[in-house]
Structure formats: structure tokens, C-alpha cells
Design an enzyme around this catalytic site. Structure first.
Site, PDB file in Angstrom:
ATOM      1  N   ALA A 125      41.636  45.438  43.195  1.00 32.70           N
ATOM      2  CA  ALA A 125      41.719  44.075  43.720  1.00 32.70           C
ATOM      3  C   ALA A 125      40.470  43.275  43.336  1.00 32.70           C
ATOM      4  O   ALA A 125      39.458  43.292  44.051  1.00 32.70           O
ATOM      5  CB  ALA A 125      41.914  44.115  45.232  1.00 32.70           C
ATOM      6  N   GLU A 128      41.551  36.642  42.204  1.00 29.00           N
ATOM      7  CA  GLU A 128      41.848  35.858  43.411  1.00 29.00           C
ATOM      8  C   GLU A 128      42.585  34.592  42.991  1.00 29.00           C
ATOM      9  O   GLU A 128      42.597  34.236  41.808  1.00 29.00           O
ATOM     10  CB  GLU A 128      40.531  35.495  44.120  1.00 29.00           C
ATOM     11  CG  GLU A 128      39.779  36.747  44.560  1.00 29.00           C
ATOM     12  CD  GLU A 128      38.530  36.442  45.398  1.00 29.00           C
ATOM     13  OE1 GLU A 128      38.222  35.240  45.616  1.00 29.00           O
ATOM     14  OE2 GLU A 128      37.887  37.405  45.821  1.00 29.00           O
ATOM     15  N   GLY A 243      40.001  50.072  31.213  1.00 27.50           N
ATOM     16  CA  GLY A 243      41.357  49.557  31.445  1.00 27.50           C
ATOM     17  C   GLY A 243      41.920  48.905  30.194  1.00 27.50           C
ATOM     18  O   GLY A 243      43.105  49.058  29.872  1.00 27.50           O
ATOM     19  N   ARG A 244      41.064  48.212  29.461  1.00 28.57           N
ATOM     20  CA  ARG A 244      41.530  47.501  28.262  1.00 28.57           C
ATOM     21  C   ARG A 244      42.000  48.471  27.182  1.00 28.57           C
ATOM     22  O   ARG A 244      42.944  48.175  26.443  1.00 28.57           O
ATOM     23  CB  ARG A 244      40.416  46.568  27.758  1.00 28.57           C
ATOM     24  CG  ARG A 244      40.245  45.389  28.700  1.00 28.57           C
ATOM     25  CD  ARG A 244      38.971  44.583  28.505  1.00 28.57           C
ATOM     26  NE  ARG A 244      38.883  43.578  29.587  1.00 28.57           N
ATOM     27  CZ  ARG A 244      37.832  42.817  29.843  1.00 28.57           C
ATOM     28  NH1 ARG A 244      36.744  42.931  29.096  1.00 28.57           N
ATOM     29  NH2 ARG A 244      37.864  41.945  30.838  1.00 28.57           N
ATOM     30  N   GLU A 364      44.051  42.261  32.639  1.00 32.20           N
ATOM     31  CA  GLU A 364      42.807  42.990  32.311  1.00 32.20           C
ATOM     32  C   GLU A 364      41.973  42.250  31.254  1.00 32.20           C
ATOM     33  O   GLU A 364      41.312  42.853  30.414  1.00 32.20           O
ATOM     34  CB  GLU A 364      43.114  44.443  31.935  1.00 32.20           C
ATOM     35  CG  GLU A 364      43.843  45.132  33.087  1.00 32.20           C
ATOM     36  CD  GLU A 364      43.794  46.621  33.093  1.00 32.20           C
ATOM     37  OE1 GLU A 364      42.831  47.181  32.583  1.00 32.20           O
ATOM     38  OE2 GLU A 364      44.732  47.218  33.653  1.00 32.20           O
TER      39      GLU A 364
HETATM   40  N1  CAA Z   1      29.912  46.743  31.455  1.00 28.94           N
HETATM   41  C1  CAA Z   1      28.860  46.748  32.310  1.00 28.94           C
HETATM   42  N2  CAA Z   1      28.176  45.635  32.643  1.00 28.94           N
HETATM   43  C2  CAA Z   1      28.593  44.475  32.094  1.00 28.94           C
HETATM   44  C3  CAA Z   1      29.675  44.395  31.213  1.00 28.94           C
HETATM   45  C4  CAA Z   1      30.346  45.592  30.891  1.00 28.94           C
HETATM   46  N3  CAA Z   1      31.393  45.595  30.063  1.00 28.94           N
HETATM   47  N4  CAA Z   1      29.834  43.116  30.816  1.00 28.94           N
HETATM   48  C5  CAA Z   1      28.884  42.410  31.433  1.00 28.94           C
HETATM   49  N5  CAA Z   1      28.128  43.231  32.201  1.00 28.94           N
HETATM   50  C6  CAA Z   1      26.986  42.850  33.043  1.00 28.94           C
HETATM   51  C7  CAA Z   1      25.960  42.088  32.245  1.00 28.94           C
HETATM   52  O1  CAA Z   1      25.038  42.957  31.618  1.00 28.94           O
HETATM   53  C8  CAA Z   1      25.318  41.246  33.318  1.00 28.94           C
HETATM   54  O2  CAA Z   1      24.437  42.034  34.076  1.00 28.94           O
HETATM   55  P1  CAA Z   1      22.896  41.563  34.392  1.00 28.94           P
HETATM   56  O3  CAA Z   1      22.963  40.242  35.062  1.00 28.94           O
HETATM   57  O4  CAA Z   1      22.357  42.653  35.248  1.00 28.94           O
HETATM   58  O5  CAA Z   1      22.258  41.478  33.031  1.00 28.94           O
HETATM   59  C9  CAA Z   1      26.464  40.925  34.254  1.00 28.94           C
HETATM   60  O6  CAA Z   1      27.447  41.945  34.041  1.00 28.94           O
HETATM   61  C10 CAA Z   1      27.064  39.569  34.014  1.00 28.94           C
HETATM   62  O7  CAA Z   1      27.442  39.483  32.653  1.00 28.94           O
HETATM   63  P2  CAA Z   1      27.918  38.107  32.005  1.00 28.94           P
HETATM   64  O8  CAA Z   1      26.881  37.063  32.250  1.00 28.94           O
HETATM   65  O9  CAA Z   1      28.326  38.400  30.588  1.00 28.94           O
HETATM   66  O10 CAA Z   1      29.186  37.778  32.920  1.00 28.94           O
HETATM   67  P3  CAA Z   1      30.109  36.512  33.004  1.00 28.94           P
HETATM   68  O11 CAA Z   1      30.199  36.089  34.411  1.00 28.94           O
HETATM   69  O12 CAA Z   1      29.717  35.522  31.965  1.00 28.94           O
HETATM   70  O13 CAA Z   1      31.546  37.129  32.671  1.00 28.94           O
HETATM   71  C11 CAA Z   1      33.362  37.811  31.340  1.00 28.94           C
HETATM   72  C12 CAA Z   1      31.847  37.766  31.544  1.00 28.94           C
HETATM   73  C13 CAA Z   1      33.546  38.569  30.035  1.00 28.94           C
HETATM   74  C14 CAA Z   1      33.999  36.444  31.231  1.00 28.94           C
HETATM   75  C15 CAA Z   1      33.988  38.602  32.526  1.00 28.94           C
HETATM   76  O14 CAA Z   1      33.934  37.861  33.711  1.00 28.94           O
HETATM   77  C16 CAA Z   1      35.406  39.037  32.276  1.00 28.94           C
HETATM   78  O15 CAA Z   1      35.648  40.046  31.608  1.00 28.94           O
HETATM   79  N6  CAA Z   1      36.368  38.279  32.850  1.00 28.94           N
HETATM   80  C17 CAA Z   1      37.760  38.693  32.808  1.00 28.94           C
HETATM   81  C18 CAA Z   1      38.100  39.415  34.080  1.00 28.94           C
HETATM   82  C19 CAA Z   1      39.310  40.262  33.922  1.00 28.94           C
HETATM   83  O16 CAA Z   1      39.481  41.000  32.943  1.00 28.94           O
HETATM   84  N7  CAA Z   1      40.158  40.228  34.931  1.00 28.94           N
HETATM   85  C20 CAA Z   1      41.313  41.067  34.937  1.00 28.94           C
HETATM   86  C21 CAA Z   1      41.706  41.304  36.351  1.00 28.94           C
HETATM   87  S1  CAA Z   1      42.147  42.909  36.707  1.00 28.94           S
HETATM   88  C22 CAA Z   1      43.756  43.116  36.273  1.00 28.94           C
HETATM   89  O17 CAA Z   1      44.336  42.407  35.482  1.00 28.94           O
HETATM   90  C23 CAA Z   1      44.274  44.321  36.928  1.00 28.94           C
HETATM   91  C24 CAA Z   1      45.699  44.539  37.059  1.00 28.94           C
HETATM   92  O18 CAA Z   1      46.224  44.554  38.169  1.00 28.94           O
HETATM   93  C25 CAA Z   1      46.487  45.004  35.880  1.00 28.94           C
END
Ligand code: CAA
Length: 381
Positions: A125, A128, A243-244, A364
């Protein structure tokens, strides 16, 4: 075709998953889709075969397999039924994996065995109503009170939300602090204030539930915090990397099933005095499909192998999901074209594959988010 020279263990897993998918899953896929039926009996069988907790170490009741085994099995299960495969994917990648990687010993002992055996099911979860791609802007709030957290908020588009017994949930301790205040928790169905709301009526993957979930003053013991306070966003994103790769394999399976259907139809359908498979126009469609399927499979297997190496694999996971999901949408469209009018009616499976493929470009992380992850990695110094 063993482009990656799979070892005997991987070949056995593929054979077991393929046989089960062809005999037990595929014959039910049309009915599961038409009735929007959750495939309870198939999930139980997958649990007893070890497919619901493939990467969980054996000491916690899992199959102790690697990620390559997981994606190989996922492709076969998805070729049988996309709805079934997403239920399996969420349980494996989004629920079991963060508990394995970040959970305490007590959490692993308490939750993993029943999830691995398919006796319990999990959901993830994060999304939102007003935060999807911008995952850090979530508004579900956790407040510490003594030895509990009190959780309030709503989640949207939660796969397995209706059935889940175990919910990996993300909430913020302070909305003004962005991703640094996000925490991950394990919630259980039945906790007072935990409820399932509206169920979505969808284009595809109709046998899996996609639910709204509501959390109204849910009291969660501190021992259910995964990792430490503020680690939740990293847990979410690193979990989504895994997951991806699973969704890339799902897209691959959907596309492979559509490719098989197109080849079968081309051999059987006659036009201009011969099977349409003799026509170069059809052969070229089939050839392009086979080539893109292999390209997607190579990207997916590369991401899986890199995950198992322990190195960061965000870029490889994003490339695999981006390419495989867009390939699946392209290929299922072509498969309908090969069928002509028959591709557009429900008697043939390709219209279902086409509807099921679309979501792989969205959940995802949308294709746009995958490009953002790949682009940032390309342009990093
Ligand atoms: N692994 C570990 N840490 C990570 C990471 C990763 N892959 N990617 C980023 N981080 C960390 C960064 O290092 C950073 O940490 P620090 O501040 O400590 O340096 C922090 O996370 C923030 O990183 P960003 O500034 O890059 O983050 P952002 O807010 O700009 O977001 C984004 C990046 C790629 C847009 C991300 O928000 C994203 O992937 N969004 C998509 C969300 C998503 O996939 N949602 C799917 C919902 S789930 C679903 O679909 C499930 C289902 O039911 C099937």
C-alpha cells in the site's frame, strides 16, 4: 531456445511452471477474466509448489531461489493467466522481499512462512488518491504513541487489497519533510480501523482485486515498523526495483502467449488458397514479434541476474520493465491484426492479452517514470 544457457535447475523450474500454467491455469483464464473471479484454488496450488515465496530463504519457509528462477516462472504463469501472475508478483516482490531485506528476525519468523505457502496473501500500500508517480508526496500519517503508531489515511489502486491478510504500508511521520519522514509498516487484516473500500472495475487483469483501502486510527505495534523511522521511501523504491523485474516478466508472458496464438492462427487460417502463414506480410509480423520477445527476455534476465549480484540494478530493472511492457502492448496489437476480425472477438484469447498488457505500462511505475529513472542514471556524473 536458451539464449542465456540456463542451468538444469532453471530449466526444471521453467518446465514445472510451464506445465502447471498450460494444464491448470490457461484453461481457466478466460473464465477468470469474464467473471472477474479471484483464482483462489490456483493461488493455493502455487503456494504449495513454492511459487508464492520463491526468493524467501528456506529457513523462513520459502523456496530459497534466485531472481532468475522467479522471472522464468513468472513469464510462464503470466502466459497462462495475467491476473494470476500479478497476484503472485505482488506477494513475492512487493510483500515478501521487503520483509526479507529489511525486516527484523521476529517479523521474518512471524510473517514469511504463511505468505510463502500461499496460506496468507500480501498487498503493498503505497499509492494514494493524490500520489501515484510522485510517491514521496503521500498523505497517510503515522503518529507515535508509546509503543504503538497510530495510522490514518487512504490508499488507492492496491492489488490484492480485498484478499490481503498482510499489508506492507507506507506512511509519513511529517508531511513537511518529504521522503525523509516516510516509514514502512506491516499491518494485518482485522486490526481495528483497517478496512477495504471501493473495488475498481478494470480493463484487464480482471481476476485480481484493485482496491481502495482506509486506515482509521489503526494502532500498529512499534515492532511492526520495517527497518527504522525515515527509511520507508528507500524501502519502497528498492522494493519497486525488484517489482519492476517481475512486471517485465509478466509482460513477457502475456506477449509470449499472444505470439503463440498468432502463430497458431496463421497456420490454421486459409486465405488466397493457402494458410496465411505462407504470406510474407504475416511472416514479417511473426518475425518482428519473436525478435522483440527475445530482446525483452534478455533485458529481463539481465536485470534479474544483476539483482542477485547484490549490486544496484535500478537502471536495468527500469529498462526491462519499460521495454517489455511497451513490447507487450505492441505485440498484442499485432497479434490481433494477424487474427483480423477474429482477433477482436472474445472467442479468441488475443483481445484479453491486449487488455491485460496495458497495465504493465502503468503499475509499479509508468513508462514515463522508467524513462526518468534511466535518464537520471545516464546523465549522472
Ligand atoms: N533504491 C533505493 N533508494 C532509492 C532508489 C532506489 N531505487 N531510488 C531513489 N532512492 C533514494 C534516493 O537515493 C534518495 O535518498 P536520499 O535522500 O537519502 O539521497 C531518495 O530515495 C529520494 O530519491 P529521489 O529524489 O530520486 O526521489 P523522487 O521523489 O524524485 O522520486 C521517482 C523518484 C523515481 C519518481 C519515484 O518516486 C518513483 O519511482 N515513483 C513511481 C512510484 C511507483 O512506482 N509507484 C507504483 C505503485 S506500487 C504498485 O503499482 C503496486 C501494485 O499494486 C501492483
Amino acid at each position: 531456445m536458451d539464449i542465456f544457457l540456463l542451468d538444469d535447475e532453471h530449466k526444471l523450474i521453467r518446465e514445472a511452471a510451464r506445465e502447471f500454467a498450460r494444464k491448470e491455469i490457461a484453461p481457466k483464464a478466460k473464465e477468470i477474466d469474464a467473471n472477474g473471479r479471484f483464482p483462489t484454488e490456483i493461488i493455493a496450488q502455487l503456494g504449495s509448489m513454492g511459487f508464492m515465496g520463491m526468493m524467501i530463504p528456506e529457513q523462513y519457509g520459502g523456496a530459497g531461489m534466485d531472481t532468475l528462477s522467479y522471472v522464468i516462472a513468472m513469464e510462464e504463469i503470466a502466459a497462462g493467466c495475467a491476473s494470476t501472475s500479478v497476484i503472485m508478483s505482488v506477494n513475492n516482490s512487493l510483500v515478501c522481499s521487503p520483509i526479507v531485506s529489511y525486516g527484523s528476525e521476529a517479523q521474518k519468523k512471524k510473517y514469511l512462512t504463511s505468505l510463502a505457502k500461499g496460506e496468507k496473501l500480501g498487498c503493498f500500500a503505497l499509492s494514494e488518491p493524490s500520489s501515484g508517480s510522485d510517491a514521496a508526496s503521500l498523505r497517510t500519517v503515522a503518529r507515535r504513541e508509546g509503543d504503538h503508531y497510530i495510522i490514518n489515511g487512504s490508499k488507492n489502486f492496491i492489488t490484492n487489497g480485498r484478499e490481503a491478510d498482510t499489508c506492507v504500508l507506507f506512511a509519513t511521520l511529517d508531511m513537511t519533510k518529504g521522503h525523509k519522514a516516510v516509514c514502512a509498516f506491516i499491518l494485518e487484516k482485522g486490526m481495528p480501523g483497517y478496512s477495504v473500500g471501493k473495488l475498481e472495475d478494470k480493463l484487464g487483469i480482471c481476476g485480481s482485486s484493485t482496491a481502495q483501502m482506509h486506515f482509521d486510527n489503526v494502532k500498529v505495534p512499534v515492532e511492526n515498523l520495517i527497518g527504522v523511522e525515515g527509511q520507508g521511501f528507500r524501502i519502497a523504491l528498492s522494493t519497486l526495483d525488484g517489482g519492476r523485474v517481475g512486471i517485465a516478466a509478466q509482460a513477457l508472458g502475456i506477449a509470449a502467449a499472444a505470439h503463440e496464438a498468432a502463430k497458431k492462427f496463421a497456420r490454421e487460417r486459409e486465405a488466397f488458397g493457402a494458410p496465411i502463414a505462407k504470406l510474407q506480410g504475416i511472416q514479417w509480423h511473426i518475425a518482428d514479434m519473436a525478435t522483440r520477445l527475445d530482446a525483452a527476455r534478455l533485458l529481463t534476465w539481465r536485470a534479474a541476474v544483476k539483482r542477485d549480484s547484490g549490486e544496484r540494478y535500478s537502471r536495468e530493472a527500469a529498462m526491462a520493465k519499460l521495454y517489455a511492457s511497451e513490447m507487450a502492448m505492441w505485440l498484442t496489437t499485432k497479434a490481433i491484426q494477424v487474427h483480423g476480425g477474429y482477433g477482436y472477438i472474445k472467442e479468441y484469447p488475443v483481445e484479453r492479452h491486449f487488455r491485460d498488457a496495458k497495465i504493465t505500462e502503468i503499475y509499479e511505475g509508468t513508462s514515463e517514470i522508467q524513462r526518468l529513472v534511466i535518464g537520471s542514471s545516464e546523465l549522472a556524473d
